[in-house]
Write a protein that holds these residues in place. Structure first.
Motif, mmCIF file in Angstrom:
data_model
loop_
_atom_site.group_PDB
_atom_site.id
_atom_site.type_symbol
_atom_site.label_atom_id
_atom_site.label_comp_id
_atom_site.label_asym_id
_atom_site.label_seq_id
_atom_site.Cartn_x
_atom_site.Cartn_y
_atom_site.Cartn_z
ATOM 1 N N SER A 9 -18.834 -30.656 55.091
ATOM 2 C CA SER A 9 -18.572 -32.012 54.566
ATOM 3 C C SER A 9 -17.227 -32.108 53.862
ATOM 4 O O SER A 9 -16.766 -33.213 53.573
ATOM 5 N N GLY A 10 -16.619 -30.968 53.535
ATOM 6 C CA GLY A 10 -15.439 -31.038 52.668
ATOM 7 C C GLY A 10 -14.337 -30.068 53.007
ATOM 8 O O GLY A 10 -13.812 -30.045 54.118
ATOM 9 N N ARG A 11 -14.044 -29.212 52.020
ATOM 10 C CA ARG A 11 -12.873 -28.337 52.052
ATOM 11 C C ARG A 11 -12.870 -27.318 53.190
ATOM 12 O O ARG A 11 -11.866 -27.071 53.834
ATOM 13 N N GLY A 12 -14.003 -26.654 53.392
ATOM 14 C CA GLY A 12 -14.114 -25.756 54.538
ATOM 15 C C GLY A 12 -13.602 -24.337 54.346
ATOM 16 O O GLY A 12 -13.283 -23.657 55.322
ATOM 17 N N SER A 13 -13.570 -23.841 53.097
ATOM 18 C CA SER A 13 -13.064 -22.470 52.927
ATOM 19 C C SER A 13 -14.055 -21.433 53.473
ATOM 20 O O SER A 13 -13.645 -20.418 54.044
ATOM 21 N N ASN A 14 -15.358 -21.685 53.330
ATOM 22 C CA ASN A 14 -16.324 -20.756 53.940
ATOM 23 C C ASN A 14 -16.241 -20.817 55.460
ATOM 24 O O ASN A 14 -16.332 -19.783 56.134
ATOM 25 N N MET A 15 -16.056 -21.999 55.990
ATOM 26 C CA MET A 15 -15.879 -22.152 57.441
ATOM 27 C C MET A 15 -14.701 -21.302 57.927
ATOM 28 O O MET A 15 -14.814 -20.560 58.913
ATOM 29 N N VAL A 16 -13.585 -21.386 57.199
ATOM 30 C CA VAL A 16 -12.401 -20.598 57.588
ATOM 31 C C VAL A 16 -12.720 -19.104 57.522
ATOM 32 O O VAL A 16 -12.345 -18.345 58.422
ATOM 33 N N LEU A 88 -24.526 -23.758 57.560
ATOM 34 C CA LEU A 88 -24.125 -24.840 56.668
ATOM 35 C C LEU A 88 -23.079 -24.281 55.719
ATOM 36 O O LEU A 88 -23.290 -23.216 55.114
ATOM 37 N N ALA A 89 -21.970 -24.959 55.615
ATOM 38 C CA ALA A 89 -20.889 -24.474 54.750
ATOM 39 C C ALA A 89 -20.350 -25.658 53.958
ATOM 40 O O ALA A 89 -19.395 -26.310 54.367
ATOM 41 N N GLY A 90 -21.031 -25.950 52.854
ATOM 42 C CA GLY A 90 -20.648 -27.113 52.068
ATOM 43 C C GLY A 90 -21.052 -28.402 52.765
ATOM 44 O O GLY A 90 -20.359 -29.409 52.663
ATOM 45 N N ASN A 109 -27.483 -21.049 54.984
ATOM 46 C CA ASN A 109 -26.681 -21.808 54.023
ATOM 47 C C ASN A 109 -26.123 -20.835 52.994
ATOM 48 O O ASN A 109 -26.686 -19.756 52.779
ATOM 49 N N ILE A 110 -25.021 -21.233 52.360
ATOM 50 C CA ILE A 110 -24.523 -20.470 51.204
ATOM 51 C C ILE A 110 -24.564 -21.373 49.986
ATOM 52 O O ILE A 110 -24.212 -22.553 50.067
ATOM 53 N N HIS A 111 -25.015 -20.790 48.875
ATOM 54 C CA HIS A 111 -25.134 -21.575 47.636
ATOM 55 C C HIS A 111 -24.466 -20.792 46.503
ATOM 56 O O HIS A 111 -24.678 -19.587 46.375
ATOM 57 N N PRO A 112 -23.698 -21.491 45.647
ATOM 58 C CA PRO A 112 -22.923 -20.776 44.630
ATOM 59 C C PRO A 112 -23.688 -20.476 43.332
ATOM 60 O O PRO A 112 -23.224 -20.787 42.238
ATOM 61 N N SER A 113 -24.862 -19.864 43.483
ATOM 62 C CA SER A 113 -25.585 -19.331 42.317
ATOM 63 C C SER A 113 -26.519 -18.252 42.816
ATOM 64 O O SER A 113 -26.706 -18.087 44.029
ATOM 65 N N ALA A 123 -23.723 -26.125 40.802
ATOM 66 C CA ALA A 123 -24.399 -24.897 40.386
ATOM 67 C C ALA A 123 -23.559 -24.093 39.389
ATOM 68 O O ALA A 123 -24.100 -23.492 38.456
ATOM 69 N N GLN A 124 -22.240 -24.107 39.578
ATOM 70 C CA GLN A 124 -21.385 -23.330 38.672
ATOM 71 C C GLN A 124 -21.377 -23.945 37.275
ATOM 72 O O GLN A 124 -21.380 -23.235 36.274
ATOM 73 N N LYS A 125 -21.374 -25.265 37.210
ATOM 74 C CA LYS A 125 -21.441 -25.949 35.908
ATOM 75 C C LYS A 125 -22.795 -25.681 35.251
ATOM 76 O O LYS A 125 -22.871 -25.441 34.037
ATOM 77 N N ILE A 172 -16.726 -16.887 42.087
ATOM 78 C CA ILE A 172 -17.876 -16.858 43.011
ATOM 79 C C ILE A 172 -17.411 -17.031 44.453
ATOM 80 O O ILE A 172 -17.915 -16.364 45.365
ATOM 81 N N LEU A 173 -16.430 -17.912 44.649
ATOM 82 C CA LEU A 173 -15.990 -18.233 46.011
ATOM 83 C C LEU A 173 -15.472 -16.993 46.749
ATOM 84 O O LEU A 173 -15.705 -16.827 47.949
ATOM 85 N N ARG A 174 -14.796 -16.111 46.009
ATOM 86 C CA ARG A 174 -14.304 -14.879 46.652
ATOM 87 C C ARG A 174 -15.473 -14.073 47.224
ATOM 88 O O ARG A 174 -15.379 -13.485 48.295
ATOM 89 N N GLU A 175 -16.581 -14.050 46.510
ATOM 90 C CA GLU A 175 -17.774 -13.333 46.987
ATOM 91 C C GLU A 175 -18.452 -14.093 48.134
ATOM 92 O O GLU A 175 -18.987 -13.476 49.052
ATOM 93 N N GLU A 176 -18.422 -15.422 48.063
ATOM 94 C CA GLU A 176 -18.984 -16.211 49.169
ATOM 95 C C GLU A 176 -18.298 -15.842 50.480
ATOM 96 O O GLU A 176 -18.946 -15.633 51.512
ATOM 97 N N HIS A 177 -16.969 -15.740 50.410
ATOM 98 C CA HIS A 177 -16.195 -15.455 51.633
ATOM 99 C C HIS A 177 -16.475 -14.050 52.160
ATOM 100 O O HIS A 177 -16.207 -13.757 53.315
HETATM 101 C C1 GRF Z 1 -19.268 -23.614 48.303
HETATM 102 O O1 GRF Z 1 -19.200 -23.341 46.936
HETATM 103 C C2 GRF Z 1 -20.650 -23.367 48.826
HETATM 104 O O2 GRF Z 1 -21.307 -22.335 48.171
HETATM 105 C C3 GRF Z 1 -21.338 -24.682 48.565
HETATM 106 O O3 GRF Z 1 -20.371 -25.669 48.785
HETATM 107 C C4 GRF Z 1 -19.070 -25.102 48.597
HETATM 108 C C5 GRF Z 1 -18.321 -25.336 49.869
HETATM 109 O O4 GRF Z 1 -16.985 -24.932 49.759
HETATM 110 N N1 GRF Z 1 -22.517 -24.821 49.389
HETATM 111 P P1 GRF Z 1 -16.112 -24.809 51.070
HETATM 112 O O5 GRF Z 1 -16.139 -26.183 51.731
HETATM 113 O O6 GRF Z 1 -16.708 -23.751 51.927
HETATM 114 O O7 GRF Z 1 -14.726 -24.454 50.597
#
Ligand code: GRF
Length: 208
Positions: A9-16, A88-90, A109-113, A123-125, A172-177
């Motif tokens: 839906s948005g930025r797409g860093s996990n997608m990349v 699912l990536a955001g 799916n990936i979730h930031p907690s 979730a981070q807040k 957290i994002l570094r670990e998500e990737h």
């Molecule tokens: C990530 O923090 C992911 O955990 C959550 O939404 C965010 C998506 O970021 N589900 P990105 O679009 O992958 O940069």
């Protein structure tokens, strides 16, 4: 080779990070399509620039839930690309039984907690506001619940006293990737088995 469809839906860093992992051979798979429910998602241009099909598909009529004609359009597109795994990536919509049954046991799916702590939005807040000393991220299979499906992998990061939601999100994002591609590779090698609400990783795949 696992055929992957990514919903964003948005930025797409996990997608990349997933596309790169495929290109670099860290995932034995290929991202065959990226779908966004948001025409303005930066993820669309990023996927395109990496040579991956990226399409906007109208998700209506739902605002939060993917349902009705929107759900049908998403399912049909993914089936037309012979997708084995939906990541699912955001993706900011809730999937319901029509979609879940079509790709049963094949949606991640990936979730930031560290679930089950802090499901849902921001979730981070939530973690910073609660004052936990550790947080992290979770890759899980998707079921009817919101952020409640069987856990595949988690990574832990410290939460510092002067952290803001943004500084924690970056850590957290570094670990998500790192762990999302790892979880997909386990799936690609047939190493993940869902039993009830648990995921078992077949022994020889577990590197500790
Ligand atoms: C990530 O923090 C992911 O955990 C959550 O939404 C965010 C998506 O970021 N589900 P990105 O679009 O992958 O940069």
């Amino acid at each position: 080779m696992v055929r992957i469809g990514i919903l964003v839906s948005g930025r797409g860093s996990n997608m990349v990070s997933i596309i790169r992992a495929c290109n670099e051979g860290r995932i034995d798979g290929e991202v065959v399509t990226v779908i966004s429910d948001n025409l303005d998602a930066p993820a669309l241009a990023k996927a395109h620039s990496l040579g991956v099909e990226a399409v906007y598909i109208d998700p209506s009529p739902g605002k939060v839930v993917l349902k009705g004609e929107g759900e049908t359009r998403y399912i049909e597109h993914l089936l037309s690309r012979n997708v084995d795994l939906v990541c699912l990536a955001g993706f900011m919509r809730i999937l319901k039984s029509g979609f879940l049954n079509q790709f049963k046991g094949r949606i991640m799916n990936i979730h930031p907690s560290l679930l089950p702590s802090f499901p849902g939005l921001k979730a981070q807040k939530q973690a910073v506001d609660y004052g936990v000393r550790f947080s992290g991220c979770t890759v899980h299979f998707v079921d009817e619940s919101v952020d409640g499906g069987p856990v595949i992998l988690q990574a832990v990061v410290p939460v510092f006293q002067n952290d803001t939601p943004e500084s924690l999100a970056e850590r957290i994002l570094r670990e998500e990737h790192r762990i999302y591609p790892e979880a997909i590779q386990l799936f690609a090698h047939g190493k993940l088995e869902i039993k009830g609400r648990k995921v078992f990783i077949k022994e020889d795949a577990w590197k500790g």
